[in-house]
Design an enzyme around this catalytic site. Structure first.
Site, PDB file in Angstrom:
ATOM      1  N   SER A 101       0.813  -1.211   0.000  1.00  0.00           N
ATOM      2  CA  SER A 101       0.000   0.000   0.000  1.00  0.00           C
ATOM      3  C   SER A 101       0.852   1.269   0.000  1.00  0.00           C
ATOM      4  CB  SER A 101      -0.955  -0.044   1.200  1.00  0.00           C
ATOM      5  OG  SER A 101      -1.911   0.964   1.140  1.00  0.00           O
ATOM      6  N   ASP A 244      -2.244   6.148  -3.556  1.00  0.00           N
ATOM      7  CA  ASP A 244      -1.136   5.478  -2.881  1.00  0.00           C
ATOM      8  C   ASP A 244      -0.589   4.387  -3.790  1.00  0.00           C
ATOM      9  OD1 ASP A 244      -3.327   3.791  -2.672  1.00  0.00           O
ATOM     10  OD2 ASP A 244      -2.795   3.059  -0.684  1.00  0.00           O
ATOM     11  N   ASP A 246      -0.863   1.187  -4.210  1.00  0.00           N
ATOM     12  CA  ASP A 246      -1.712   0.202  -4.877  1.00  0.00           C
ATOM     13  C   ASP A 246      -3.046   0.806  -5.311  1.00  0.00           C
ATOM     14  OD1 ASP A 246      -2.740   0.449  -2.292  1.00  0.00           O
ATOM     15  OD2 ASP A 246      -3.355  -1.647  -2.175  1.00  0.00           O
ATOM     16  N   ASP A 248      -5.666   2.104  -3.953  1.00  0.00           N
ATOM     17  CA  ASP A 248      -6.973   1.931  -3.329  1.00  0.00           C
ATOM     18  C   ASP A 248      -7.347   3.124  -2.450  1.00  0.00           C
ATOM     19  OD1 ASP A 248      -5.260   1.444  -1.189  1.00  0.00           O
ATOM     20  OD2 ASP A 248      -6.190  -0.457  -0.607  1.00  0.00           O
TER      21      ASP A 248
END
Length: 451
Positions: A101, A244, A246, A248
């Site tokens: 993340s 961010d 990834d 999400d």
């Protein structure tokens, strides 16, 4: 041996326990057997841009293949992209995302979705963790799964995202498309961001979209918006959008260069949905970490506000229990349950842009419906025993003193980290300096008594 799963999958420093090739092989095998047990055909693996992603992808795929399950590799794709593929590809029994993340490049993690693109339940995590740690998964020499590549994974995901955006061109004669600065955090949004925001609907400029394996989240993205703020002002853009690693999460920047938090975006979306009559059960779900200003705003709008424990998985559970269709976290995880099964930064951005274009109002004006209370969050390192801090008299007394001084004009929230030996101390109050002083006072008491 320590447990594996934290608040969002397995996470740690790459090439050290638990993010090792050995654990990845066992995890792939355990998830493969999970898929096979449910009589599904294959699992999907996607990753962000970290240098360790290839290593872990190979190990996870090998483990699943050894369990006799087919593996399909989606390549570099946002976490919610894997969730989407799990929901749209017939025969998909699980999805694995290799990402840490918003963490630095040297960390990595393993997130798991079950069939339909929904994160695992606590019971399913416990079952898989037990299999990994206790070597419970046998392999058969007769059945070996093949490994293949999903060549159009980003095309499918981009088409899905754009299908959720109802506006096909600027509304009204002479209107120009919104000018946007897109910060991809040198992560999984780097390519898909150009596919979505460069589709002709907007006037985009991209920054931090050149990943090299080691620059993901480095002074960029949702955690570091200083450069984005500067570029929004320099380019006279309508908004900045920061994702961010990834993708999400979404944190926005308005046309004045001011950061707009996840809670503010939730408030904007809830107000818009209620006006349209699409806010089911007149409810929004956030976490206990949300700013007190969100509660006040929702109260003023006549919207019911429910709070879950920390983590988008907990938000989703409360949404499903209550029938809510919008929920999220101040950190930028937002779930629009009628559109997707999990938090999706790019989808959240499209929702926000839809409101800006429909309302014909600048982002700063839309965000002004919520007053953001000063919030101070300090992490205190503690030993691994995790004692009950509320039962330690000096700490309890300090907390009571601070809460009495806040007297309903703020709050104190203290919790242990789900992944690290940290006690997170959060204080909200009407004044920044005073709030900081209160938070430091509690932290000092913790250091003196349990740290």
């Amino acid at each position: 041996m320590a447990g594996l799963f934290g608040t969002d999958g397995i996470r740690g420093r790459a090439n050290t326990f638990p993010i090792t090739c050995e654990i990845a092989v066992k995890t792939g095998r355990a998830v493969g057997n999970f898929v096979r047990k449910n009589q599904d055909q294959f699992l999907i693996i996607g990753r962000d841009t970290r240098v360790s992603g290839h290593m872990l992808e190979a190990a996870l795929a090998a483990g699943a293949s050894s369990a006799g399950v087919e593996v399909r590799l989606a390549g570099v794709i946002p976490t919610p992209g894997v969730a989407y593929l799990c929901s749209c590809l017939k025969g998909a029994g699980a999805g694995i995302v290799i990402s840490a993340s918003h963490n630095p490049y040297y960390d990595n993690g393993i997130k798991i979705f079950r069939k339909g693109g929904i994160k695992l339940t606590d019971a399913q995590e416990e079952e898989i963790e037990s299999r990994i740690l206790n070597d419970q998964d046998d392999v058969s020499q007769k059945n070996i799964g093949k490994i293949s590549i999903i060549s159009d994974s980003l095309d499918k995901y981009a088409a899905f995202l754009l299908s959720r955006f109802p506006i096909r061109k600027p509304q009204g004669p002479g209107e120009n498309p919104l000018k946007l600065i897109i910060d991809a955090s040198n992560g999984a949004a780097s390519k898909i961001g150009r596919m979505v925001f460069g589709s002709g609907l907007f006037d985009p400029l991209y920054i931090f979209d050149q990943p090299n394996g080691c620059n993901i989240n480095e002074k960029c993205g949702s955690q570091h918006t200083d450069t984005l703020k500067k570029r929004v002002i320099e380019e006279k853009a309508d908004a900045g959008l920061a994702f961010d690693g990834d993708a999400d999460r979404l944190i926005a920047v308005d046309e004045t260069g001011k950061e707009i938090s996840g809670d503010q975006i939730l408030a904007i979306c809830a107000k818009y949905a209620k006006k349209k009559g699409s806010l089911k059960n007149n409810t929004l779900v956030s976490t206990i970490m949300s700013n007190i200003g969100l509660t006040e705003t929702l109260d003023s709008l006549g919207i019911r506000h429910l709070k879950s424990d920390v983590g988008d998985r907990k938000v989703l559970e409360e949404m499903m229990r209550s029938g809510a269709v919008i929920g999220g976290e101040d950190s930028g995880h937002m779930i629009f349950l009628e559109d997707h099964t999990t938090g999706d930064g790019i989808l959240s951005a499209l929702k926000l842009l839809e409101i800006m274009m429909t309302a014909k109002k600048p982002l700063s004006e839309l965000a002004s419906i919520m007053t953001v209370y000063p919030m101070v969050l300090i992490n205190v390192e503690v030993d691994a025993s995790r004692p009950d801090f509320k039962s330690i008299p000096p700490i309890a007394k300090t907390i009571d003193q601070v809460e009495e001084k806040l007297s309903g004009r703020g709050r104190v929230l203290i919790r242990y980290s789900g992944t690290q030996p940290l006690l997170r101390v959060m204080v909200e109050g009407p004044d920044q300096d005073q709030t900081l002083a209160y938070c430091e006072k509690i932290c000092q008491s913790i250091r003196e008594n349990i740290a």
